[in-house]
Design an enzyme around this catalytic site. Sequence first.
Site, PDB file in Angstrom:
ATOM      1  N   LYS A  71       0.816  -1.228   0.000  1.00 13.01           N
ATOM      2  CA  LYS A  71       0.000   0.000   0.000  1.00 13.01           C
ATOM      3  C   LYS A  71       0.847   1.275   0.000  1.00 13.01           C
ATOM      4  CE  LYS A  71      -4.230  -1.821   2.106  1.00 13.01           C
ATOM      5  NZ  LYS A  71      -5.258  -1.616   3.132  1.00 13.01           N
ATOM      6  N   ASP A 107     -10.252   2.955   2.444  1.00 10.87           N
ATOM      7  CA  ASP A 107     -10.483   2.317   3.750  1.00 10.87           C
ATOM      8  C   ASP A 107     -11.274   3.229   4.691  1.00 10.87           C
ATOM      9  OD1 ASP A 107      -9.250  -0.102   3.154  1.00 10.87           O
ATOM     10  OD2 ASP A 107      -7.281   0.580   3.820  1.00 10.87           O
TER      11      ASP A 107
END
Length: 283
Positions: A71, A107
């Site tokens: 990420k 997220d």
Amino acid sequence: MSLGQSKPKACVIGYPVRHSRSPLIHGYWLNRLGIAGTYERAEIAPAEFSRFIDNFARQGFTGGNVTLPHKQAAFERCAWTTAAAACLKAVNTLWIEAGVLHGENTDAAGFLAALDEDAPGWDGGQGRALIIGAGGAARAVAYALKLRGIGEILLVNRTKARADAVAADIGPPVESREICDVPRLLAGAALVVNTTSLGMAGQPPLDVDLAPLPLEATVSDIVYVPLETGLIKAARARGLRAVSGIGMLLHQAVPGFERWFGVRPAVTAELRQLIEADILAAL
Ligand code: ATR
């Protein structure tokens, strides 16, 4: 969306990636919406990540999801990112636009959407939010709660210095506290979120006594394997509202699908049951 001549193709990039449920989620939507696209797994070792991204568009990918451990590396490769990704310095969603790699972190939005769905009105009352943990997930949750306007957001973590770093990076009203203060902090909390791996299958349980929490409080756990962690069971047993991690998993997938395939998909009860059944079968 840049589709070229061929059907849109997306993937989840991780290492390992075989446990990812993203292909099941996106495959369900492609099928239900009758879209002639594909979504595959891309198991890419850290040493191979840069080369894979360099060739991403040439391999025909419209975009993809990024999971552990890529990420942060993906964020660094993006020519453009959303404000959330820039603050979190991590992306979980990529797409090619005008030939350039773009990145987003869904997220935080996924976390909020899950709370809104499973505990409507969770943000309407008085009281602080208490986040347990200080990894990437804690950063996304702290950012999300700040975005929602929660006035007091406190972080505790086994390693206090990591909680200090998250508070410094996200900024006020996020602050860190000592983990030994949890019982006192729970007494005035409206929301408690576990962002650690504790309670996950194969991990020790999260050892927190929820007794001091007010009865109006909401308890959230980002862990979704098992579907109900010990924390979620303890919250339900006390009559508190409890939000398990599956909703965040499903909702974080929505923006990526829309970018790659051009239709905003719905998180339906049928999709939730499909993923829950897959998790139960794997346990
Ligand atoms: P992610 O990016 O997925 O959130 P991470 O960066 O590995 O994952 O963070 C995991 C979190 O779980 C951290 O807050 C970690 O605490 P430390 O920062 O002290 O390592 C927490 N965690 C993991 N195992 C733990 C344990 N046995 N006891 C307490 N906290 C634990």
